[in-house]
Design a protein around this motif. Structure first.
Motif, PDB file in Angstrom:
ATOM      1  N   ILE A 232      -8.888  -7.439  13.024  1.00 10.11           N
ATOM      2  CA  ILE A 232      -9.705  -7.143  11.835  1.00 10.11           C
ATOM      3  C   ILE A 232      -9.609  -5.661  11.478  1.00 10.11           C
ATOM      4  N   VAL A 233      -9.717  -4.807  12.500  1.00  9.79           N
ATOM      5  CA  VAL A 233      -9.611  -3.349  12.286  1.00  9.79           C
ATOM      6  C   VAL A 233      -8.237  -2.988  11.750  1.00  9.79           C
ATOM      7  N   LYS A 234      -7.200  -3.656  12.271  1.00 10.84           N
ATOM      8  CA  LYS A 234      -5.841  -3.392  11.809  1.00 10.84           C
ATOM      9  C   LYS A 234      -5.711  -3.686  10.320  1.00 10.84           C
ATOM     10  N   GLY A 235      -6.339  -4.779   9.877  1.00 11.60           N
ATOM     11  CA  GLY A 235      -6.294  -5.125   8.462  1.00 11.60           C
ATOM     12  C   GLY A 235      -6.909  -4.043   7.599  1.00 11.60           C
ATOM     13  N   PHE A 236      -8.048  -3.510   8.038  1.00 12.12           N
ATOM     14  CA  PHE A 236      -8.687  -2.430   7.280  1.00 12.12           C
ATOM     15  C   PHE A 236      -7.845  -1.156   7.317  1.00 12.12           C
ATOM     16  N   GLN A 237      -7.222  -0.878   8.443  1.00 17.52           N
ATOM     17  CA  GLN A 237      -6.386   0.323   8.566  1.00 17.52           C
ATOM     18  C   GLN A 237      -5.160   0.263   7.660  1.00 17.52           C
ATOM     19  N   LEU A 238      -4.693  -0.951   7.381  1.00 21.27           N
ATOM     20  CA  LEU A 238      -3.539  -1.124   6.501  1.00 21.27           C
ATOM     21  C   LEU A 238      -3.932  -1.094   5.018  1.00 21.27           C
ATOM     22  N   GLY A 239      -5.212  -0.935   4.764  1.00 19.86           N
ATOM     23  CA  GLY A 239      -5.653  -0.827   3.368  1.00 19.86           C
ATOM     24  C   GLY A 239      -6.374  -2.044   2.846  1.00 19.86           C
TER      25      GLY A 239
ATOM     26  N   LYS B  99       0.814  -1.216   0.000  1.00 19.65           N
ATOM     27  CA  LYS B  99       0.000   0.000   0.000  1.00 19.65           C
ATOM     28  C   LYS B  99       0.850   1.270   0.000  1.00 19.65           C
ATOM     29  N   SER B 100       2.103   1.144   0.393  1.00 18.54           N
ATOM     30  CA  SER B 100       3.006   2.301   0.368  1.00 18.54           C
ATOM     31  C   SER B 100       3.704   2.428  -0.985  1.00 18.54           C
ATOM     32  N   SER B 101       3.454   1.451  -1.866  1.00 20.05           N
ATOM     33  CA  SER B 101       4.062   1.459  -3.193  1.00 20.05           C
ATOM     34  C   SER B 101       3.071   1.983  -4.213  1.00 20.05           C
ATOM     35  N   LYS B 102       3.485   2.935  -5.015  1.00 20.00           N
ATOM     36  CA  LYS B 102       2.610   3.499  -6.048  1.00 20.00           C
ATOM     37  C   LYS B 102       2.201   2.454  -7.065  1.00 20.00           C
ATOM     38  N   GLU B 103       3.086   1.508  -7.317  1.00 24.21           N
ATOM     39  CA  GLU B 103       2.846   0.491  -8.334  1.00 24.21           C
ATOM     40  C   GLU B 103       1.771  -0.508  -7.915  1.00 24.21           C
ATOM     41  N   TYR B 104       1.729  -0.830  -6.603  1.00 23.47           N
ATOM     42  CA  TYR B 104       0.829  -1.889  -6.144  1.00 23.47           C
ATOM     43  C   TYR B 104      -0.296  -1.401  -5.228  1.00 23.47           C
ATOM     44  N   SER B 105      -0.327  -0.144  -4.915  1.00 23.12           N
ATOM     45  CA  SER B 105      -1.277   0.358  -3.904  1.00 23.12           C
ATOM     46  C   SER B 105      -2.741   0.197  -4.313  1.00 23.12           C
ATOM     47  N   SER B 106      -3.006   0.103  -5.615  1.00 22.05           N
ATOM     48  CA  SER B 106      -4.398   0.009  -6.070  1.00 22.05           C
ATOM     49  C   SER B 106      -4.940  -1.420  -6.066  1.00 22.05           C
ATOM     50  N   ILE B 107      -4.083  -2.416  -5.815  1.00 23.97           N
ATOM     51  CA  ILE B 107      -4.539  -3.808  -5.807  1.00 23.97           C
ATOM     52  C   ILE B 107      -5.336  -4.063  -4.533  1.00 23.97           C
ATOM     53  N   PRO B 108      -6.594  -4.465  -4.638  1.00 24.99           N
ATOM     54  CA  PRO B 108      -7.380  -4.756  -3.430  1.00 24.99           C
ATOM     55  C   PRO B 108      -6.865  -6.012  -2.722  1.00 24.99           C
ATOM     56  N   ILE B 109      -6.862  -5.963  -1.400  1.00 21.66           N
ATOM     57  CA  ILE B 109      -6.358  -7.078  -0.589  1.00 21.66           C
ATOM     58  C   ILE B 109      -7.503  -7.660   0.231  1.00 21.66           C
ATOM     59  N   LEU B 110      -7.641  -8.960   0.111  1.00 15.56           N
ATOM     60  CA  LEU B 110      -8.634  -9.676   0.890  1.00 15.56           C
ATOM     61  C   LEU B 110      -7.864 -10.565   1.860  1.00 15.56           C
ATOM     62  N   PHE B 111      -7.888 -10.219   3.156  1.00 13.21           N
ATOM     63  CA  PHE B 111      -7.096 -10.953   4.149  1.00 13.21           C
ATOM     64  C   PHE B 111      -7.729 -12.314   4.456  1.00 13.21           C
ATOM     65  N   ILE B 112      -6.838 -13.313   4.593  1.00 14.41           N
ATOM     66  CA  ILE B 112      -7.244 -14.647   5.058  1.00 14.41           C
ATOM     67  C   ILE B 112      -6.716 -14.791   6.480  1.00 14.41           C
ATOM     68  N   THR B 113      -7.585 -14.978   7.435  1.00 11.36           N
ATOM     69  CA  THR B 113      -7.128 -14.975   8.822  1.00 11.36           C
ATOM     70  C   THR B 113      -7.898 -15.945   9.710  1.00 11.36           C
ATOM     71  N   ALA B 114      -7.152 -16.511  10.648  1.00  9.87           N
ATOM     72  CA  ALA B 114      -7.786 -17.334  11.696  1.00  9.87           C
ATOM     73  C   ALA B 114      -8.034 -16.481  12.925  1.00  9.87           C
ATOM     74  N   LEU B 115      -7.514 -15.229  12.875  1.00 11.86           N
ATOM     75  CA  LEU B 115      -7.687 -14.321  14.007  1.00 11.86           C
ATOM     76  C   LEU B 115      -9.121 -13.810  14.038  1.00 11.86           C
ATOM     77  N   SER B 116      -9.695 -13.779  15.182  1.00 13.83           N
ATOM     78  CA  SER B 116     -11.101 -13.367  15.280  1.00 13.83           C
ATOM     79  C   SER B 116     -11.296 -12.090  16.094  1.00 13.83           C
ATOM     80  N   SER B 117     -10.188 -11.553  16.642  1.00  8.93           N
ATOM     81  CA  SER B 117     -10.337 -10.367  17.475  1.00  8.93           C
ATOM     82  C   SER B 117     -10.663  -9.145  16.625  1.00  8.93           C
ATOM     83  N   ILE B 118     -11.471  -8.270  17.189  1.00  9.98           N
ATOM     84  CA  ILE B 118     -11.863  -7.045  16.490  1.00  9.98           C
ATOM     85  C   ILE B 118     -10.633  -6.201  16.173  1.00  9.98           C
ATOM     86  N   GLU B 119      -9.655  -6.190  17.091  1.00  5.43           N
ATOM     87  CA  GLU B 119      -8.462  -5.369  16.902  1.00  5.43           C
ATOM     88  C   GLU B 119      -7.699  -5.780  15.641  1.00  5.43           C
TER      89      GLU B 119
END
Length: 312
Positions: free
Chosen positions: A96-103, A74-94
């Motif tokens: 999940i929110v962190k993933g959205f905050q990172l783009g 997300k900090s790279s101009k070349e790749y920042s527009s690629i949407p990211i769909l996280f795969i996670t076993a983590l269930s905590s709200i924190e």
């Protein structure tokens, strides 16, 4: 129009081979092109070689974890527009929110639910497709507008010269008709034709300058000249139009007012001001045109006795 999923490439990044295989099988059933990587470094290598439309990214990986890789992308101009769909076993709200905050655009929890996985991936692809359609239509619209403006410029340029000649001919005919005391009805028709030609000329001149400005071709050419001569010349050209409504010009101008600007643009401004004053003035009225200077500037005013502008 439906989406052709076979046109889109999805990169699946997960360090667990069984997860990668499962995701690959399920997504290929949807006709998507699937590329896989088992760590962040392999993913970066693939991204440098392939045009990836969607990234399915595991969070918990050795080396570069999913959050770190997402932040890097997300900090790279070349790749920042690629949407990211996280795969996670983590269930905590924190987390999940962190993933959205990172783009991140969305997330899928392990173990996978096929229907949910397909729905979320399809949703992301539909957003990508919609963006592509909008960009394509925007470019087509931009090209259409440019083509229209070029056509306007050609039309205005080609018509401006003959209309200018016609305007001059009508001016001469009007003056000669008055001197020879021809039929009043004939003179009135000449005056009317003269006024119409002036209006058409002004319209074409404004259209030409507008299209040039829209196309980025309108470059002012600055030069020093006596503004008094320009004001007097424009007033003289427009005098027959004013005379048709029995309007008198009252000129109060200094003999020499030297300015530095684009002459053609200045003529257009003056012509528009005086034409509007004639158009909205009452018959048997006066239009006052003044040109004076002070220490730092030239001040020109066009005053008419028309209806004015409504307060509303």
């Amino acid at each position: 129009m439906g989406i052709d999923y076979s046109e889109y490439k999805v990169l699946v990044v997960d360090d667990v081979k069984t997860n990668v295989l499962l995701l690959k099988v399920m997504l290929e059933q949807e006709k998507l092109q699937i590329i896989t990587a088992q760590d962040g470094y392999a993913a970066l290598d693939i991204l440098s070689k392939e045009k990836i439309d969607l990234l399915l990214l595991d969070v918990m990986m050795p080396g570069i974890n999913g959050f770190e890789l997402a932040e890097k992308l997300k900090s790279s101009k070349e790749y920042s527009s690629i949407p990211i769909l996280f795969i996670t076993a983590l269930s905590s709200i924190e987390e999940i929110v962190k993933g959205f905050q990172l783009g991140g655009s969305d997330y899928i929890t392990k173990p996978f639910n096929r229907e949910e996985l397909i729905a979320r991936v399809r949703h992301q692809i539909s957003l990508i497709h919609a963006k592509e359609v909008i960009l394509k239509q925007t470019e087509e619209l931009k090209q259409a507008i440019e083509a229209r403006d070029k056509l306007y410029a050609v039309i205005a340029h080609d018509l401006r010269s003959p209309i200018s000649s016609l305007k001059m001919i009508l001016n001469v005919l009007t003056l000669n008709a008055e001197e020879r005391k021809l039929d009043a009805g004939f003179i009135e028709m000449l005056n009317s034709g003269n006024e119409i030609s002036e209006q058409v000329f002004s319209l074409l001149d404004n259209l030409l300058k507008w299209t040039k400005s829209q196309l980025g071709f309108l470059e002012p050419i600055f030069q020093s000249f006596n503004l008094t001569e320009i004001v007097s010349g424009v007033a003289e050209v427009l005098h027959p139009s004013a005379k048709l409504k029995h309007i008198k010009f009252n000129l109060d101008i200094e003999p020499v007012v030297t300015v530095s600007m684009d002459i053609d643009m200045m003529k257009s401004v003056l012509r528009n001001l005086i034409v509007n004053a004639i158009k909205f003035s009452n018959t048997h009225s006066t239009i006052s045109i003044s040109l004076k200077t002070n220490e730092h500037e030239a001040i020109m005013e066009v005053r008419d006795q028309g209806c004015g502008i409504s307060p509303e």
